[in-house]
Design a protein around this motif. Structure first.
Motif, PDB file in Angstrom:
ATOM      1  N   ILE A 189       1.042  -0.936  -0.185  1.00  0.00           N
ATOM      2  CA  ILE A 189       0.325   0.161  -0.436  1.00  0.00           C
ATOM      3  C   ILE A 189       1.082   1.347   0.189  1.00  0.00           C
ATOM      4  CG2 ILE A 189      -1.645   1.319   1.305  1.00  0.00           C
ATOM      5  CD1 ILE A 189      -2.707  -0.966   1.886  1.00  0.00           C
ATOM      6  N   TYR A 190       0.813   2.324  -0.728  1.00  0.00           N
ATOM      7  CA  TYR A 190       0.921   2.986  -1.149  1.00  0.00           C
ATOM      8  C   TYR A 190       0.443   4.733  -1.069  1.00  0.00           C
ATOM      9  CZ  TYR A 190       4.030   0.324  -3.305  1.00  0.00           C
ATOM     10  OH  TYR A 190       5.332  -1.112  -4.069  1.00  0.00           O
ATOM     11  N   GLN A 191       0.691   6.158   0.144  1.00  0.00           N
ATOM     12  CA  GLN A 191       0.531   6.514   0.475  1.00  0.00           C
ATOM     13  C   GLN A 191       0.532   7.672   0.295  1.00  0.00           C
ATOM     14  OE1 GLN A 191      -0.775   5.626   4.197  1.00  0.00           O
ATOM     15  NE2 GLN A 191      -2.840   4.686   4.173  1.00  0.00           N
ATOM     16  N   ILE A 192      -0.043   9.028   0.239  1.00  0.00           N
ATOM     17  CA  ILE A 192       1.136  10.057  -0.665  1.00  0.00           C
ATOM     18  C   ILE A 192       1.242  10.991   1.085  1.00  0.00           C
ATOM     19  CG2 ILE A 192       0.878  13.302  -1.187  1.00  0.00           C
ATOM     20  CD1 ILE A 192      -1.343  11.771  -3.072  1.00  0.00           C
ATOM     21  N   ASN A 193       2.716  11.178   0.925  1.00  0.00           N
ATOM     22  CA  ASN A 193       3.777  12.044   1.583  1.00  0.00           C
ATOM     23  C   ASN A 193       3.522  13.188   1.847  1.00  0.00           C
ATOM     24  OD1 ASN A 193       5.243  13.676   2.968  1.00  0.00           O
ATOM     25  ND2 ASN A 193       7.381  12.252   2.358  1.00  0.00           N
ATOM     26  N   GLN A 194       2.823  13.935   2.588  1.00  0.00           N
ATOM     27  CA  GLN A 194       2.551  15.482   2.739  1.00  0.00           C
ATOM     28  C   GLN A 194       3.407  15.792   2.926  1.00  0.00           C
ATOM     29  OE1 GLN A 194      -0.546  15.488   5.388  1.00  0.00           O
ATOM     30  NE2 GLN A 194      -1.955  16.823   4.622  1.00  0.00           N
ATOM     31  N   ASP A 195       4.272  15.822   3.249  1.00  0.00           N
ATOM     32  CA  ASP A 195       5.570  17.362   2.747  1.00  0.00           C
ATOM     33  C   ASP A 195       6.452  16.963   1.707  1.00  0.00           C
ATOM     34  OD1 ASP A 195       5.671  17.092   5.618  1.00  0.00           O
ATOM     35  OD2 ASP A 195       7.470  15.772   5.687  1.00  0.00           O
ATOM     36  N   LYS A 196       5.356  16.058   0.630  1.00  0.00           N
ATOM     37  CA  LYS A 196       6.158  16.170  -1.217  1.00  0.00           C
ATOM     38  C   LYS A 196       4.564  16.733  -1.688  1.00  0.00           C
ATOM     39  CE  LYS A 196       9.474  12.840  -0.481  1.00  0.00           C
ATOM     40  NZ  LYS A 196      10.158  11.337  -0.895  1.00  0.00           N
ATOM     41  N   ASP A 197       3.296  16.844  -1.196  1.00  0.00           N
ATOM     42  CA  ASP A 197       2.404  16.988  -1.429  1.00  0.00           C
ATOM     43  C   ASP A 197       2.099  18.356  -1.552  1.00  0.00           C
ATOM     44  OD1 ASP A 197       0.069  16.640  -3.015  1.00  0.00           O
ATOM     45  OD2 ASP A 197      -1.274  17.029  -0.920  1.00  0.00           O
ATOM     46  N   THR A 198       2.685  19.669  -3.857  1.00  0.00           N
ATOM     47  CA  THR A 198       2.074  20.523  -3.492  1.00  0.00           C
ATOM     48  C   THR A 198       1.695  20.582  -3.678  1.00  0.00           C
ATOM     49  OG1 THR A 198       4.094  19.882  -5.388  1.00  0.00           O
ATOM     50  CG2 THR A 198       5.297  20.547  -3.753  1.00  0.00           C
ATOM     51  N   ASN A 199       0.829  20.287  -4.918  1.00  0.00           N
ATOM     52  CA  ASN A 199      -0.538  19.846  -5.761  1.00  0.00           C
ATOM     53  C   ASN A 199      -1.390  19.800  -4.485  1.00  0.00           C
ATOM     54  OD1 ASN A 199       0.469  21.409  -8.162  1.00  0.00           O
ATOM     55  ND2 ASN A 199       0.896  18.835  -8.451  1.00  0.00           N
ATOM     56  N   LYS A 200      -1.314  19.698  -3.457  1.00  0.00           N
ATOM     57  CA  LYS A 200      -2.536  19.323  -2.285  1.00  0.00           C
ATOM     58  C   LYS A 200      -3.563  18.058  -3.514  1.00  0.00           C
ATOM     59  CE  LYS A 200      -0.650  21.583   0.295  1.00  0.00           C
ATOM     60  NZ  LYS A 200       0.275  21.850   1.484  1.00  0.00           N
ATOM     61  N   VAL A 201      -3.549  17.049  -3.520  1.00  0.00           N
ATOM     62  CA  VAL A 201      -4.016  16.207  -4.120  1.00  0.00           C
ATOM     63  C   VAL A 201      -4.474  15.015  -3.237  1.00  0.00           C
ATOM     64  CG1 VAL A 201      -3.252  16.378  -6.224  1.00  0.00           C
ATOM     65  CG2 VAL A 201      -2.121  15.255  -5.352  1.00  0.00           C
ATOM     66  N   LYS A 202      -3.367  14.969  -2.371  1.00  0.00           N
ATOM     67  CA  LYS A 202      -3.725  13.855  -1.377  1.00  0.00           C
ATOM     68  C   LYS A 202      -5.397  13.730  -0.855  1.00  0.00           C
ATOM     69  CE  LYS A 202      -2.292  11.812   3.295  1.00  0.00           C
ATOM     70  NZ  LYS A 202      -1.381  10.444   3.323  1.00  0.00           N
ATOM     71  N   PHE A 203      -6.076  12.368  -0.569  1.00  0.00           N
ATOM     72  CA  PHE A 203      -7.437  12.809  -0.508  1.00  0.00           C
ATOM     73  C   PHE A 203      -8.470  13.040  -2.036  1.00  0.00           C
ATOM     74  CE2 PHE A 203      -5.229  12.707   4.614  1.00  0.00           C
ATOM     75  CZ  PHE A 203      -5.340  11.979   4.281  1.00  0.00           C
ATOM     76  N   SER A 204      -7.579  13.487  -2.705  1.00  0.00           N
ATOM     77  CA  SER A 204      -8.283  13.552  -3.845  1.00  0.00           C
ATOM     78  C   SER A 204      -8.995  12.707  -4.584  1.00  0.00           C
ATOM     79  CB  SER A 204      -7.977  14.724  -4.607  1.00  0.00           C
ATOM     80  OG  SER A 204      -8.045  15.648  -4.084  1.00  0.00           O
ATOM     81  N   ASP A 205      -9.715  12.643  -5.287  1.00  0.00           N
ATOM     82  CA  ASP A 205     -10.585  11.457  -5.966  1.00  0.00           C
ATOM     83  C   ASP A 205      -9.892  11.787  -7.015  1.00  0.00           C
ATOM     84  OD1 ASP A 205     -11.872  13.740  -7.657  1.00  0.00           O
ATOM     85  OD2 ASP A 205     -14.051  12.495  -6.855  1.00  0.00           O
ATOM     86  N   PHE A 206      -9.857  10.959  -8.187  1.00  0.00           N
ATOM     87  CA  PHE A 206      -9.369  10.937  -9.539  1.00  0.00           C
ATOM     88  C   PHE A 206     -10.215  11.888 -10.432  1.00  0.00           C
ATOM     89  CE2 PHE A 206      -8.485   9.136 -13.753  1.00  0.00           C
ATOM     90  CZ  PHE A 206      -7.042   8.936 -14.427  1.00  0.00           C
ATOM     91  N   ASP A 207     -11.219  12.040 -10.836  1.00  0.00           N
ATOM     92  CA  ASP A 207     -11.274  13.808 -11.126  1.00  0.00           C
ATOM     93  C   ASP A 207     -10.755  15.172 -10.642  1.00  0.00           C
ATOM     94  OD1 ASP A 207     -12.733  11.476 -13.293  1.00  0.00           O
ATOM     95  OD2 ASP A 207     -14.691  12.017 -11.663  1.00  0.00           O
ATOM     96  N   SER A 208     -10.556  15.147  -9.711  1.00  0.00           N
ATOM     97  CA  SER A 208      -9.406  16.052  -9.300  1.00  0.00           C
ATOM     98  C   SER A 208      -8.660  16.421  -9.035  1.00  0.00           C
ATOM     99  CB  SER A 208     -10.137  15.836  -7.488  1.00  0.00           C
ATOM    100  OG  SER A 208     -11.983  15.911  -7.382  1.00  0.00           O
ATOM    101  N   LEU A 209      -7.990  15.812  -9.914  1.00  0.00           N
ATOM    102  CA  LEU A 209      -6.088  15.272 -10.044  1.00  0.00           C
ATOM    103  C   LEU A 209      -6.042  16.587 -11.248  1.00  0.00           C
ATOM    104  CD1 LEU A 209      -4.748  11.623 -10.300  1.00  0.00           C
ATOM    105  CD2 LEU A 209      -4.908  13.327  -8.139  1.00  0.00           C
ATOM    106  N   LYS A 210      -7.110  16.792 -12.502  1.00  0.00           N
ATOM    107  CA  LYS A 210      -7.027  17.343 -13.306  1.00  0.00           C
ATOM    108  C   LYS A 210      -6.949  19.109 -12.777  1.00  0.00           C
ATOM    109  CE  LYS A 210      -7.502  18.153 -18.312  1.00  0.00           C
ATOM    110  NZ  LYS A 210      -8.578  17.442 -20.253  1.00  0.00           N
ATOM    111  N   ILE A 211      -7.830  19.077 -11.775  1.00  0.00           N
ATOM    112  CA  ILE A 211      -8.495  20.607 -11.170  1.00  0.00           C
ATOM    113  C   ILE A 211      -7.331  21.116 -11.025  1.00  0.00           C
ATOM    114  CG2 ILE A 211      -9.817  21.941 -10.220  1.00  0.00           C
ATOM    115  CD1 ILE A 211     -12.010  20.363 -10.730  1.00  0.00           C
ATOM    116  N   LEU A 212      -6.546  19.842  -9.432  1.00  0.00           N
ATOM    117  CA  LEU A 212      -5.651  20.450  -9.065  1.00  0.00           C
ATOM    118  C   LEU A 212      -4.311  20.149  -9.210  1.00  0.00           C
ATOM    119  CD1 LEU A 212      -6.813  18.277  -5.941  1.00  0.00           C
ATOM    120  CD2 LEU A 212      -6.663  20.495  -6.203  1.00  0.00           C
ATOM    121  N   GLN A 213      -3.994  19.772 -10.283  1.00  0.00           N
ATOM    122  CA  GLN A 213      -2.327  19.675 -10.887  1.00  0.00           C
ATOM    123  C   GLN A 213      -2.756  19.290 -12.566  1.00  0.00           C
ATOM    124  OE1 GLN A 213      -0.884  15.628  -9.192  1.00  0.00           O
ATOM    125  NE2 GLN A 213      -1.820  14.532 -11.347  1.00  0.00           N
TER     126      GLN A 213
END
Length: 235
Positions: A5-29
């Motif tokens: 299992i892999y989880q986003i390291n919040q310190d590296k999450d510059t686009n704030k995509v942690k806990f975001s669904d797939f459709d939100s990725l295009k908006i955020l990053q």
């Protein structure tokens, strides 16, 4: 089923995509690519699950030994390493708001589990090489599911961490080592005689994985005979 299992390291999450669904990725990053370089491996092990939904339920309802992350959530990635289900085997799945998406995910770019190199062996399974914080009692107790016991059956600088009460609480037989039967999960760690455990060398890890590569079927009677006690059941 063997998974990571892999989880986003919040310190590296510059686009704030942690806990975001797939459709939100295009908006955020700006795209829907899964950036594996911001992920960390938080679990590697065997789970008694048949599918992804059972994995999700397990990691949201129980404390799974050696798990270093939070409960399974949206944006996490599950890598199915070995299973009889060919639809899942060898693939990575993004946990979406509803269901899962098969994704291209370069696990080589992910951060490794925290801690020192050790070998973890559970009954009926082949050994796992993974990192754990082996100098924290809670981590060791979690791994062996109880009170820890340290033994030194090897000739090199390594020790076995096991559950002191494994045979008394009916844990399954795991491996025969020397003249003893070890029951329940065991952890092989580096031990140089100092106050703290140390990482196994890669040569040591490889040697122990080879030594215990074959799971052993050890009967309840064999485990009982190794305790010095006889257990009786009453109806």
């Amino acid at each position: 089923m063997r998974i990571k299992i892999y989880q986003i390291n919040q310190d590296k999450d510059t686009n704030k995509v942690k806990f975001s669904d797939f459709d939100s990725l295009k908006i955020l990053q700006g795209n829907t690519d899964i950036d594996s370089s911001i992920y960390k491996n938080v679990f590697y092990g065997d789970v008694d699950c048949e599918d992804l939904e059972e994995i999700y339920t397990l990691f949201n309802t129980e404390r799974v030994p050696t798990h270093q992350g939070h409960s399974l959530s949206v944006s996490d990635v599950i890598e199915v390493i070995d299973t009889d289900n060919e639809l899942l085997n060898g693939k990575c799945f993004f946990c979406d708001s509803t269901g899962y998406r098969t994704v291209d995910f370069d696990t080589s770019k992910c951060e490794e589990m925290s801690g020192l190199k050790c070998v973890y062996i559970t009954p009926h399974h082949t050994p796992l090489e993974l990192n754990l914080e082996v100098n924290e009692y809670k981590v060791l107790s979690d791994a062996v599911q109880g009170i820890i016991e340290i033994t030194h059956p090897f000739n090199d600088d390594a020790s076995i961490i096991g559950n002191e009460e494994a045979k008394l609480i009916n844990m399954e037989g795991n491996r025969k080592i020397g003249s003893s039967i070890y029951a329940g999960p065991i952890l092989i760690v580096g031990d140089n005689g100092g106050e703290n455990f140390v990482a196994l060398t890669q040569d040591q890890a490889d040697a122990y994985k080879d030594m215990f590569a074959q799971p052993e079927e050890i009967s309840r009677e064999e485990v009982e005979s190794d305790t010095g006690f006889v257990f009786y059941g009453f109806n």
